[in-house]
Design a protein around this motif. Sequence first.
Motif, PDB file in Angstrom:
ATOM      1  N   MET C   1       0.807  -1.210   0.000  1.00 26.27           N
ATOM      2  CA  MET C   1       0.000   0.000   0.000  1.00 26.27           C
ATOM      3  C   MET C   1       0.847   1.269   0.000  1.00 26.27           C
ATOM      4  O   MET C   1       0.332   2.358  -0.185  1.00 26.27           O
ATOM      5  CB  MET C   1      -0.944   0.017   1.222  1.00 26.27           C
ATOM      6  CG  MET C   1      -2.122  -0.924   1.090  1.00 26.27           C
ATOM      7  SD  MET C   1      -3.269  -0.498  -0.258  1.00 26.27           S
ATOM      8  CE  MET C   1      -3.108  -1.926  -1.323  1.00 26.27           C
ATOM      9  N   SER C   2       2.152   1.099   0.229  1.00 26.39           N
ATOM     10  CA  SER C   2       2.989   2.302   0.255  1.00 26.39           C
ATOM     11  C   SER C   2       3.000   2.966  -1.113  1.00 26.39           C
ATOM     12  O   SER C   2       3.135   4.182  -1.230  1.00 26.39           O
ATOM     13  CB  SER C   2       4.406   1.943   0.679  1.00 26.39           C
ATOM     14  OG  SER C   2       5.033   1.226  -0.360  1.00 26.39           O
ATOM     15  N   LEU C   3       2.843   2.153  -2.173  1.00 29.29           N
ATOM     16  CA  LEU C   3       2.778   2.710  -3.518  1.00 29.29           C
ATOM     17  C   LEU C   3       1.624   3.691  -3.643  1.00 29.29           C
ATOM     18  O   LEU C   3       1.737   4.741  -4.262  1.00 29.29           O
ATOM     19  CB  LEU C   3       2.606   1.582  -4.538  1.00 29.29           C
ATOM     20  CG  LEU C   3       3.895   0.884  -4.973  1.00 29.29           C
ATOM     21  CD1 LEU C   3       3.585  -0.311  -5.848  1.00 29.29           C
ATOM     22  CD2 LEU C   3       4.806   1.856  -5.701  1.00 29.29           C
ATOM     23  N   LEU C   4       0.500   3.293  -3.000  1.00 32.29           N
ATOM     24  CA  LEU C   4      -0.668   4.164  -3.052  1.00 32.29           C
ATOM     25  C   LEU C   4      -0.387   5.512  -2.389  1.00 32.29           C
ATOM     26  O   LEU C   4      -0.769   6.563  -2.898  1.00 32.29           O
ATOM     27  CB  LEU C   4      -1.863   3.490  -2.368  1.00 32.29           C
ATOM     28  CG  LEU C   4      -2.760   2.653  -3.281  1.00 32.29           C
ATOM     29  CD1 LEU C   4      -3.944   2.112  -2.496  1.00 32.29           C
ATOM     30  CD2 LEU C   4      -3.230   3.450  -4.487  1.00 32.29           C
ATOM     31  N   SER C   5       0.292   5.448  -1.250  1.00 35.28           N
ATOM     32  CA  SER C   5       0.556   6.718  -0.568  1.00 35.28           C
ATOM     33  C   SER C   5       1.571   7.552  -1.355  1.00 35.28           C
ATOM     34  O   SER C   5       1.490   8.779  -1.378  1.00 35.28           O
ATOM     35  CB  SER C   5       1.034   6.468   0.874  1.00 35.28           C
ATOM     36  OG  SER C   5       2.057   5.519   0.889  1.00 35.28           O
ATOM     37  N   GLU C   6       2.493   6.874  -2.039  1.00 40.98           N
ATOM     38  CA  GLU C   6       3.399   7.625  -2.916  1.00 40.98           C
ATOM     39  C   GLU C   6       2.635   8.307  -4.045  1.00 40.98           C
ATOM     40  O   GLU C   6       2.920   9.458  -4.399  1.00 40.98           O
ATOM     41  CB  GLU C   6       4.447   6.683  -3.527  1.00 40.98           C
ATOM     42  CG  GLU C   6       5.601   6.351  -2.586  1.00 40.98           C
ATOM     43  CD  GLU C   6       6.536   5.321  -3.210  1.00 40.98           C
ATOM     44  OE1 GLU C   6       6.800   5.413  -4.436  1.00 40.98           O
ATOM     45  OE2 GLU C   6       6.964   4.408  -2.487  1.00 40.98           O
ATOM     46  N   ALA C   7       1.655   7.564  -4.604  1.00 39.98           N
ATOM     47  CA  ALA C   7       0.839   8.147  -5.665  1.00 39.98           C
ATOM     48  C   ALA C   7       0.081   9.355  -5.132  1.00 39.98           C
ATOM     49  O   ALA C   7      -0.038  10.387  -5.789  1.00 39.98           O
ATOM     50  CB  ALA C   7      -0.143   7.106  -6.203  1.00 39.98           C
ATOM     51  N   TRP C   8      -0.416   9.207  -3.914  1.00 35.48           N
ATOM     52  CA  TRP C   8      -1.137  10.288  -3.250  1.00 35.48           C
ATOM     53  C   TRP C   8      -0.229  11.505  -3.086  1.00 35.48           C
ATOM     54  O   TRP C   8      -0.614  12.632  -3.386  1.00 35.48           O
ATOM     55  CB  TRP C   8      -1.660   9.797  -1.901  1.00 35.48           C
ATOM     56  CG  TRP C   8      -2.610  10.748  -1.265  1.00 35.48           C
ATOM     57  CD1 TRP C   8      -2.384  11.525  -0.173  1.00 35.48           C
ATOM     58  CD2 TRP C   8      -3.935  11.044  -1.696  1.00 35.48           C
ATOM     59  NE1 TRP C   8      -3.482  12.283   0.113  1.00 35.48           N
ATOM     60  CE2 TRP C   8      -4.458  12.012  -0.818  1.00 35.48           C
ATOM     61  CE3 TRP C   8      -4.740  10.590  -2.760  1.00 35.48           C
ATOM     62  CZ2 TRP C   8      -5.737  12.535  -0.952  1.00 35.48           C
ATOM     63  CZ3 TRP C   8      -6.008  11.105  -2.887  1.00 35.48           C
ATOM     64  CH2 TRP C   8      -6.494  12.067  -1.990  1.00 35.48           C
ATOM     65  N   LEU C  11       0.288  13.317  -6.269  1.00 32.27           N
ATOM     66  CA  LEU C  11      -0.857  14.167  -6.618  1.00 32.27           C
ATOM     67  C   LEU C  11      -0.831  15.483  -5.845  1.00 32.27           C
ATOM     68  O   LEU C  11      -1.304  16.510  -6.326  1.00 32.27           O
ATOM     69  CB  LEU C  11      -2.173  13.431  -6.300  1.00 32.27           C
ATOM     70  CG  LEU C  11      -2.603  12.347  -7.277  1.00 32.27           C
ATOM     71  CD1 LEU C  11      -3.802  11.590  -6.725  1.00 32.27           C
ATOM     72  CD2 LEU C  11      -2.927  12.939  -8.636  1.00 32.27           C
ATOM     73  N   ALA C  12      -0.265  15.425  -4.619  1.00 34.38           N
ATOM     74  CA  ALA C  12      -0.341  16.591  -3.730  1.00 34.38           C
ATOM     75  C   ALA C  12       0.777  17.605  -3.978  1.00 34.38           C
ATOM     76  O   ALA C  12       0.765  18.691  -3.419  1.00 34.38           O
ATOM     77  CB  ALA C  12      -0.315  16.129  -2.275  1.00 34.38           C
ATOM     78  N   VAL C  13       1.739  17.229  -4.865  1.00 33.57           N
ATOM     79  CA  VAL C  13       2.857  18.143  -5.117  1.00 33.57           C
ATOM     80  C   VAL C  13       2.346  19.469  -5.666  1.00 33.57           C
ATOM     81  O   VAL C  13       1.450  19.494  -6.507  1.00 33.57           O
ATOM     82  CB  VAL C  13       3.861  17.507  -6.112  1.00 33.57           C
ATOM     83  CG1 VAL C  13       4.884  18.542  -6.573  1.00 33.57           C
ATOM     84  CG2 VAL C  13       4.550  16.316  -5.476  1.00 33.57           C
ATOM     85  N   LEU C 189       0.835   5.425 -11.393  1.00 29.21           N
ATOM     86  CA  LEU C 189      -0.309   4.979 -10.597  1.00 29.21           C
ATOM     87  C   LEU C 189      -1.285   6.137 -10.394  1.00 29.21           C
ATOM     88  O   LEU C 189      -2.500   5.978 -10.576  1.00 29.21           O
ATOM     89  CB  LEU C 189       0.183   4.447  -9.245  1.00 29.21           C
ATOM     90  CG  LEU C 189      -0.857   3.761  -8.380  1.00 29.21           C
ATOM     91  CD1 LEU C 189      -1.497   2.599  -9.129  1.00 29.21           C
ATOM     92  CD2 LEU C 189      -0.227   3.249  -7.087  1.00 29.21           C
ATOM     93  N   ALA C 190      -0.737   7.308 -10.051  1.00 29.96           N
ATOM     94  CA  ALA C 190      -1.599   8.473  -9.868  1.00 29.96           C
ATOM     95  C   ALA C 190      -2.348   8.791 -11.155  1.00 29.96           C
ATOM     96  O   ALA C 190      -3.570   9.014 -11.149  1.00 29.96           O
ATOM     97  CB  ALA C 190      -0.760   9.669  -9.423  1.00 29.96           C
ATOM     98  N   GLY C 191      -1.620   8.770 -12.278  1.00 26.98           N
ATOM     99  CA  GLY C 191      -2.255   9.021 -13.572  1.00 26.98           C
ATOM    100  C   GLY C 191      -3.351   8.011 -13.854  1.00 26.98           C
ATOM    101  O   GLY C 191      -4.446   8.364 -14.314  1.00 26.98           O
TER     102      GLY C 191
END
Lengths: 220, 269, 236
Positions: C1-8, C11-13, C189-191
């Motif tokens: 799930m760390s990948l998800l938080s990285e994607a998050w 997005l927040a940059v 992933l974010a995309g």
Amino acid sequence: MTWLTGNWPQVLELLVGHLVLTVPAVGLSVLLALPLGRLAWRLPRVGGPLLAAATLLYAVPALPLLIVIPVLIGTPLRSSATMIAALTVYGVALLVRSVVDGFGAVDRGVRDAAVAVGHSPTGMLWRVDLPLALPVILAGVRVVTVSTVGLVTIGALIGVPSLGSLLTDGFQRGIVAEVVTGVVVTVALALILDAALVLAGKALTPWAARRARGPVVVSR
Amino acid sequence: MIEFEHVAKHYPDGTVAVRDFSLTVPSHRCVVLLGSSGSGKTTLLRMVNRMVDPTGGRVLIDDADVRDSDPVALRRSIGYVLQSGGLLPHRTVADNVATVPLLTGATRRAARSRALELLGRVGLDESLAQRYPAQLSGGQQQRVGVARALAADPNILLMDEPFGAVDPLVRRELQDELLRLQSDLGKTILFVTHDVDEAFRLGDEVIVLRPQAEIAQRGTSVEILAQPADDFVRGFIGADRGRRSLRLATSGGRQVAVDLEGHAVGILE
Amino acid sequence: MSLLSEAWAWLAVEGRWSGPAGIPARTAQHLAVTGVAVLLGAVVAVPAGILVGHARRGAGWVAALMGGARAVPSLGLLTLFGLWLGIGVEAPLLTLAVLAVPSLLAGVYSGFLAIDEAIPQAARAVGLSPGQVVVLVELPLALPVIVGGLRAATLQVVATATLAAYTSDYGLGRYLFAGLKTRDYAQMLAGSLIVIALALALELLLAALQRAARRVADPAHTSDPSGRRPSRKDHP
């Protein structure tokens, strides 16, 4: 044509790779969709949400799904497992509907009569419902098979080899013949698998063919 | 012998299909349940082979409560014929007739020869055995349905408007065939129909049903015609419209029976 | 799930949500190319569908077109047109328009065919001209199925538009291909999540539109309520 004569071993290898992704995905889809569809058909309360979820899953674009799947099930991105999982998601989403429709298309009177003459619940499934639902389910399997063959090409974008590799490689190197070969062989593969399913369907449902041809004989 | 003891069927939504119904169907007789749709006649029929379980009362076959028997085994021991045969469209005629013997473990060869014998018995040519139901006429399908019901040699036959989907001439033919079979076999038959003429023709006893399976009148066709119990029965059998009243007219020296509207219905020999 | 938080986190940059390479701009591009492609497809498919549907002929042709179209890989069309037209927006636009045609055509055609034949005949019998039969009778009655075709076509196009970034710098797919190239999983992933959200939003919107169309065509709610649409899947 000259490109193909020089590169046919590579095309053949990619064709085999393409099949190795397609066949398990379609097979898995059928295996999963049958019990799910049966459940959805028997319990409309489960079936409604299940079919709604299937419709939504079907709307998810393929390339993004390929990228999300490793996060969900822990497979490496560039792997057949990721590819087959994604293809199976679409296959199941589409086939569940076909299975529900197939069981729904079985005539009520026929089911009643079959119960009345003493088919057990398992007997009903194997001897009555499944054979009679087969034409509709098979139509779904044909659609899934043809679209799966097309979808497999997307895998080339994340580096899973298939006939799609001819498309990406040909595009990057500017070889039109390679791209055309990729398209033609992919379409041919889809149509051949489809034709094979039509033949299998004819063999499995002889009553349907004879109904169309057979004369109605007036009682003696 | 089939006995209904105060059976009732209430559905969860409050619908009452059968309020309180009692009847004895004696062995080797043909009893007809006559009623329009909503009279609960099919529900009663299906209680016998446990397609429907009553919410009150019980159904006995030869003094045994059907609820004590396994429904699948029970159904295999009872013949059931329904409208347009209810044949399995994906099985040949022979396989349809052999359904129950095959389910109960008869060899293919034995089941097949039994099927051919039964086809002959219901007046069908053996050459039809390898066809599929959709390749037969409606009347032929119905005969196959009867043959299938007889395949396990059941004591009881349940017939749910079996001849409702065929044209009047063929219906007449099939009724004759059933009467002939019944005089040979002497089954216990419970027959459901909304066709008054069919009921009078086939029933040793006719039960006229009101909605919710209330018995309006029971008796032989003669008794019901001679003394309709009330206006409901009179209306149902058509006695009130003069359809059942005949008088004699003479034409060319022969006596012709005509109904009250003057239509000829037969000749007095 | 760390990948998800990285994607998050990706997005927040700051700056991600503004400017010509920002998410809103790319989403707008993505939707614009989708809309124009569906429109171009409709210009071809709708009149053709009305012609064959009104005549109630050509069932074999439409079925063959649908089957054949399903077999053509969209990536194949995209790369072919890309080689032919270069790296502009033209190649993806043409690909997407071509991809939209079969679903739209099948929607119009099967919508017309699903109408009880007696209804247009009766309309003609009471004195409507062929054009009036189409506009006043057949189109409104066929509307739910036509919108179903629009739904299928739009979803396929919005999904395939992701691939547009493979041959041109256009749309949300850019994040996926940039991420793939630099092995930046968070970015792709974010995309992907943005594209999926966009597709699902469109799906829900079009499903609602189809329900509304059904109310127009069948105000008494007499027909089967299940949400059918012509199925087709070879989008990326």
